[in-house]
Design an enzyme around this catalytic site. Structure first.
Site: not given
Length: 271
Positions: A128, A224
């Site tokens: 991811a 993130h």
């Protein structure tokens, strides 16, 4: 040398949201043939019904009709011990998505030893998060610091130790729910460990990588951020990931990372 016209014989380990998305993406790719799927016994009938007779659906490596050339794991941490280790020992190259499990050094050693014994290659997928290629390259010159900051909507932290820290259902402002090493983050937040562990293994390791996890009512996606500095200079990369349409808890980029791994395996020119 591999026949350029022969498709790569692939075994997929797991057929959940990621596995199904990967299969659909490569089902008609002439360079790949997903001939085997390994799932728990209680899932075999359902997966056979979905895939038909063209795919060998089994519950163990021992039950495979033949040894595949390549295996892709997207089944969760338990599959690494049950299926990836024996495949590596048998000489099958494997790519794995469940990187968070590798915060357990004994498991990482077991996988490495199995790959050595079988003369196979173990590939850890970026999943991811982006920038892993740059981080791994920067490590060659020396890294001074690597930090990972992960933000999720408050309800994304339900079922984790964050519930004991704050009221996730009634948050008006962001709150840090964890600060520490990537190893501790993986142990306390195992369902959210893959990104932190991937960054750590590409960079300065599980103990030196600093992690900050935040419950943030201002975000609607998982965000993130990697911050790193070293001999190469500095980098900061932030990603706001969309989920798979079929599973809002699963990053679409994780599936795309797995698809890329399969297509790279079949290609003679890889980037």
């Amino acid at each position: 040398m591999r026949n350029a016209h022969a498709p790569v014989d692939v075994a997929m380990i797991g057929f959940g949201a990621i596995g199904a998305a990967v299969y659909r993406a490569v089902e008609h790719d002439a360079a790949l043939r997903v001939a085997h799927v390994i799932v728990p016994e209680h899932q075999c009938d359902a997966v056979r019904g979905a895939l038909g007779e063209r795919v060998d659906v089994v519950s163990s490596v021992d039950a495979l009709a033949c040894r595949p050339q390549f295996a892709l794991e997207c089944a969760g941490h338990g599959a690494l011990v049950d299926h990836v280790v024996p495949l590596l020992k048998a000489g099958t190259d494997c790519a794995v998505a469940s990187i968070g499990a590798l915060s357990d050094l004994a498991l990482l050693d077991a996988l490495s030893n199995a790959a050595d014994a079988g003369g196979a290659t173990l590939t850890l997928l970026s999943g991811a998060i982006g920038g892993i290629d740059a981080l791994a390259a920067a490590r060659q010159g020396g890294l001074d610091e690597v930090r990972y900051i992960g933000r999720k909507p408050p309800l994304g932290w339900l079922g984790t130790p964050a519930e004991a820290i704050c009221d996730l259902r009634a948050m008006a402002a962001e709150q840090t729910i964890f600060e520490g090493s990537a190893r501790d983050a993986a142990q306390l937040y195992p369902r959210n460990a893959n990104v932190a562990a991937t960054i750590a293994l590409a960079g300065v390791g599980l103990d030196a990588t600093r992690v900050c996890l935040i419950a943030d009512p201002a975000v609607t996606r998982n965000v993130h951020r990697i911050v790193a500095r070293g001999a190469f200079g500095e980098m900061s990369i932030e990603m706001s990931g969309k989920p798979l349409p079929d599973n809002p808890k699963t990053s679409a980029l994780t599936a795309f990372s797995a698809i890329r791994a399969l297509r790279n395996r079949a290609s003679h020119c890889v980037i």
